[in-house]
Every structure is written in structure tokens, then in C-alpha cells.
Design a protein around this motif. Structure first.
Motif, PDB file in Angstrom:
ATOM      1  N   GLY A 149       3.592   0.945  -7.658  1.00 36.70           N
ATOM      2  CA  GLY A 149       4.815   1.196  -6.926  1.00 36.70           C
ATOM      3  C   GLY A 149       6.069   1.059  -7.762  1.00 36.70           C
ATOM      4  N   GLY A 150       5.942   1.118  -9.082  1.00 32.18           N
ATOM      5  CA  GLY A 150       7.103   0.970  -9.954  1.00 32.18           C
ATOM      6  C   GLY A 150       7.637  -0.440 -10.018  1.00 32.18           C
ATOM      7  N   LEU A 151       6.802  -1.434  -9.688  1.00 38.48           N
ATOM      8  CA  LEU A 151       7.239  -2.829  -9.718  1.00 38.48           C
ATOM      9  C   LEU A 151       6.855  -3.536 -11.014  1.00 38.48           C
ATOM     10  N   ASN A 152       6.080  -2.887 -11.867  1.00 42.21           N
ATOM     11  CA  ASN A 152       5.654  -3.502 -13.132  1.00 42.21           C
ATOM     12  C   ASN A 152       6.673  -3.208 -14.229  1.00 42.21           C
ATOM     13  N   THR A 153       6.964  -4.228 -15.038  1.00 42.38           N
ATOM     14  CA  THR A 153       7.903  -4.053 -16.150  1.00 42.38           C
ATOM     15  C   THR A 153       7.182  -3.843 -17.478  1.00 42.38           C
ATOM     16  N   THR A 154       5.872  -4.045 -17.492  1.00 45.57           N
ATOM     17  CA  THR A 154       5.064  -3.762 -18.679  1.00 45.57           C
ATOM     18  C   THR A 154       4.299  -2.464 -18.448  1.00 45.57           C
ATOM     19  N   PRO A 155       4.338  -1.513 -19.381  1.00 45.03           N
ATOM     20  CA  PRO A 155       3.635  -0.240 -19.193  1.00 45.03           C
ATOM     21  C   PRO A 155       2.138  -0.432 -18.988  1.00 45.03           C
ATOM     22  N   LEU A 156       1.556   0.492 -18.274  1.00 43.09           N
ATOM     23  CA  LEU A 156       0.137   0.424 -17.922  1.00 43.09           C
ATOM     24  C   LEU A 156      -0.745   0.233 -19.156  1.00 43.09           C
ATOM     25  N   ALA A 157      -0.438   0.947 -20.224  1.00 43.75           N
ATOM     26  CA  ALA A 157      -1.290   0.921 -21.421  1.00 43.75           C
ATOM     27  C   ALA A 157      -1.265  -0.431 -22.131  1.00 43.75           C
ATOM     28  N   GLN A 158      -0.296  -1.283 -21.799  1.00 42.44           N
ATOM     29  CA  GLN A 158      -0.190  -2.575 -22.466  1.00 42.44           C
ATOM     30  C   GLN A 158      -0.745  -3.730 -21.621  1.00 42.44           C
ATOM     31  N   LEU A 159      -1.317  -3.418 -20.447  1.00 41.22           N
ATOM     32  CA  LEU A 159      -1.909  -4.442 -19.597  1.00 41.22           C
ATOM     33  C   LEU A 159      -3.339  -4.727 -20.022  1.00 41.22           C
ATOM     34  N   ARG A 160      -3.860  -5.869 -19.589  1.00 39.38           N
ATOM     35  CA  ARG A 160      -5.242  -6.228 -19.898  1.00 39.38           C
ATOM     36  C   ARG A 160      -6.221  -5.655 -18.873  1.00 39.38           C
ATOM     37  N   LYS A 209       0.838  -1.203   0.000  1.00 42.72           N
ATOM     38  CA  LYS A 209       0.000   0.000   0.000  1.00 42.72           C
ATOM     39  C   LYS A 209       0.870   1.249   0.000  1.00 42.72           C
ATOM     40  N   ALA A 210       1.883   1.286   0.880  1.00 42.86           N
ATOM     41  CA  ALA A 210       2.764   2.459   0.946  1.00 42.86           C
ATOM     42  C   ALA A 210       3.596   2.593  -0.319  1.00 42.86           C
ATOM     43  N   LEU A 211       4.120   1.464  -0.845  1.00 41.85           N
ATOM     44  CA  LEU A 211       4.906   1.509  -2.081  1.00 41.85           C
ATOM     45  C   LEU A 211       4.075   2.056  -3.230  1.00 41.85           C
TER      46      LEU A 211
END
Length: 422
Positions: free
Chosen positions: A77-88, A67-69
């Protein structure tokens, strides 16, 4: 027809371990492309992380920290390696905590527990996990698509409609929580509806006591399986059968490395000892490195090879299943005491093999006692030194009790609240 979903489940245990370790450097390098992981893993050389010992030296990221991250860098929290626009999809759990879903087929790897439970191409299942904000129902949808079976998207609630759907459409499998299945069966009896087509249940999201499992069998659902998954990780472990007999514990998913650590620390416990489940997940969109789930479990000893061909069912690493929560934070005299503080106290004093903080007495008149396993009677002054560490780290006074090695219960508890609240 094979009892395994694919060849990964039939690998020799040594081959599985070697291949998982060989994948680690690439996973670490990929994760460090994300700003969140670059900060958490700063200074780590991915090429050097090729063993469980090297992995165990990396920092733990706890679910309770998400939650804090995430608040600092929405939504993940910057833990995703795929950009937001490319997620399902993006899901939201209470907290709120946000979880992504990528575009890959069977992204949550949920076909494995479904297939192990007997779900096969051409089957019809009633999916009673919620479709609202959280991913459980979509885990089932993706797993069903991979296997090739049909889904009734029933969701949760509307018990009478659930019964009517079962009576009219005759699904062979129920997937959802155990408590909701019990409600459906009781409603069906009240309505005098025939739902005997449901011969199989894959249950999750709640504990499944053996008494309730037996109740399902007695009420017409002969095959009852439990799965262990989370919104962050997807499928973690699940039950299997060999020659009609349920295998002990749960088999691990093929795309993760599991560790059991002492609550409040990142230190792996001895094999068989209860501790917190920590998972490293090989996920191209949302890699998780030493992610502490907050759940307690233990590794089971290896058993004879399974006749099903699923080598991970009775050999290699399996777990006992969900054994409770690892977050045992307790409030004492208006101060929070955390498992991590107990771990820090034990680290300061090498005489302590294992520690357990017991809070007793009554509210406003409570007593903290640190029970310390030791091999030999400690030197004079040791108890006073430990008491000073307790006071320094918790800002509270505490007693010290020395006990012999192996005296403390193996239940994963670091803090036990035994106060009388009456």
C-alpha cells in the motif's frame, strides 16, 4: 547476570518518554517519503509532532483498512520506506494482507520478550510457531540469534514428533501457542514420554486464560509467560517477573508509542479505560503511524519501581494485555452499523460523554438503543435530536436512553449485540 536485555529497558521513565517524543519528527519525515504515508499525512509538518497531543491529532490507519490499501498499491500500500528488492522476506496473512521483514538484526524485537521470560545464551528452545507464510516463527529465530541460543525449528503439527524431539533433545523452553502446548503435554502423557526438561513456555497468538496457565504449572511447566505481538508490528508487549513474582499486566516494547483510543475514533481514552490499541512504530523499513490494531486493552496505573532494573516493568505505561477485539461492526435489519458511526453521533451532541449502542430483541424484530452517559438531565428535545442523528448516520431508527456518568461498563464496547438468536 542482568535481568534486562540492554540499557534501553533500564531508562528512567521520564527519559524514555522524552527520547520517544524526540524521535517522532524524524519518524514522521521518514514515513512521508513513502507514497502511502505522504497521502495519509498530507499537510502534516513533521517538525511539529513532538508530543502525545500532537501525535493524537494525526489520522488513525486501521489494520482492517490494510487489505484495501494494499490492493491499490501491491504489496504494502505504499507504506514501506525500503524498496521491495532490499527486504529479507514478505509474509502473507489471511485476507490476504502482506507484511515485510527488513534486513536488520532482531527486526521484530522479539529478543525482549524471550529474555524477560528467562531465555539466555546457550539455551535450547523448541519453536512451535508456524514457518508457513506468517512471521511468528521467524520472530523467534531472530530473537534467539540475538540472545545466542539454539532453536529446534519444530513448527506446528506432528504432535508425536514434537514429543519425541522434547524427550530426546531436552529443550528448556517451548515457544508457540498455548493450545498446541496443551496438546503436546497430553500426547506426552499418552506416550509416557519424559518432557520435564521444558521448564519455561513463552506463549502467544491466542488468549491465555488464567485457568490454562495454572494447568501448565500443574503439568510440569512452572514458568509460563505471555507475549503480545502481531505480523504488522512485531513485539508490542510482554510479561515480566520481579524476584520470581509475575508483574501486573504487560510491559511495552522500547521502540513504540502506544495509545488507547475509543473504538471507532482516534480519540485517546482516560487512563485506565478500555479502548483500542493504537501503535506508532519506529521501524526504518515499515514505519507505522497511529496504527490501530483492532485489539482492546487498557493502561495500568504506575506501580513501585521494579527490583529487576527493568524500569518499564512496574513504572511508566503498561497494559492489561489483550482484552478482546475492537471491531464490533454489527448487522441490523440488513444494514451494517459501525463503531465509527456511534462515535460520529456522540460528536454531534456535546451532552453525550460516552455512548454505547445496544441491539436487543430478536432477528428481524430488533431494537437499537443508544445509551448515553450525561452529567445532567438533558434539555427538552435532546433525545429527538439524537434519534435524528441515529437515523441520518445509520439509516436505521433507534431509541435513546440517558444514564449517569460512569454507568456504562468499562469494557471498550461501543456496540453490544444482545439479540436472541434462537
Amino acid at each position: 547476570m542482568s535481568d534486562t536485555l540492554d540499557s534501553l529497558e533500564a531508562r528512567a521513565p521520564q527519559q524514555r518518554e522524552q527520547e520517544l517524543m524526540a524521535r517522532l519528527p524524524q519518524l514522521i519525515a521518514q514515513a512521508m517519503q513513502a507514497p502511502g504515508w505522504a497521502r495519509i499525512l498530507a499537510g502534516v509538518d513533521p517538525a511539529s509532532i513532538t508530543s502525545r497531543a500532537a501525535l493524537a491529532a494525526l489520522p488513525v490507519t486501521r489494520k482492517c483498512d490494510l487489505k484495501a490499501l494494499q490492493h491499490g498499491a501491491l504489496p504494502f500500500g505504499g507504506l514501506n520506506t525500503t524498496p521491495l528488492a532490499q527486504l529479507r522476506r514478505i509474509y502473507m496473512s489471511p485476507g490476504p494482507i502482506f507484511d515485510p521483514e527488513g534486513q536488520g538484526a532482531d527486526w521484530w524485537r522479539f529478543a525482549r520478550p524471550m529474555y524477560a521470560a528467562g531465555v539466555r545464551p546457550g539455551g535450547l528452545l523448541q519453536n512451535c510457531f508456524s514457518y508457513h507464510f506468517t512471521p511468528a516463527a521467524f520472530m523467534v529465530e531472530a530473537g534467539a540469534a540475538r540472545i545466542g541460543c539454539t532453536v529446534i525449528p519444530a513448527g506446528s503439527g506432528q504432535t508425536e514428533m514434537q514429543v519425541q524431539a522434547m524427550a530426546d533433545l531436552k529443550p528448556d523452553t517451548y515457544i508457540g501457542t498455548p493450545s498446541f502446548l496443551k496438546l503436546i503435554i497430553e500426547k506426552a502423557r499418552e506416550m509416557q514420554a519424559d518432557i520435564s526438561s521444558v521448564q519455561r513456555a513463552l506463549l502467544g497468538a491466542e488468549a491465555l486464560p488464567e485457568s490454562l496457565r495454572n494447568w501448565f504449572v500443574e503439568h510440569g511447566v512452572p514458568q509460563v509467560f505471555q507475549t503480545y505481538a502481531s505480523a504488522d508490528l512485531g513485539s508490542i508487549a510482554y510479561e515480566t517477573v520481579t524476584d520470581g513474582v509475575r508483574d501486573p499486566g504487560m510491559v511495552l516494547d522500547e521502540d513504540l508509542i502506544l495509545e488507547i483510543v475509543r473504538p471507532g475514533s482516534g480519540d485517546p481514552v482516560a487512563p485506565g479505560e478500555v479502548g483500542e490499541v493504537v501503535v506508532t512504530l519506529f521501524n526504518p523499513d515499515y514505519p507505522l503511524i497511529r496504527f490501530a490494531t483492532g485489539d482492546l486493552s487498557a493502561i495500568l496505573p504506575a506501580a513501585p519501581a521494579s527490583a529487576s532494573g527493568r524500569t518499564n516493568s512496574r513504572t511508566n505505561i503498561r497494559i492489561r494485555g489483550w482484552l478482546g477485539r475492537a471491531d464490533q461492526t454489527t448487522k441490523v435489519r440488513a444494514m451494517f452499523v459501525h463503531p465509527s458511526q456511534v462515535h460520529q453521533i456522540a460528536q454531534r451532541h456535546p451532552e453525550i460523554l460516552r455512548a454505547r449502542l445496544v441491539v436487543s430483541g430478536q432477528m428481524a424484530n430488533d431494537v437499537m438503543t443508544l445509551q448515553c452517559e450525561v452529567d445532567h438531565p438533558p434539555a427538552a428535545g435532546t433525545a429527538s435530536a439524537i434519534q435524528e442523528s441515529i437515523r441520518e448516520l445509520t439509516k436505521l431508527r433507534g431509541e435513546v436512553l440517558f444514564v449517569a456518568r460512569g454507568s456504562l461498563p468499562d469494557d471498550g464496547k461501543v456496540i453490544v449485540d444482545m439479540r436472541d438468536y434462537k
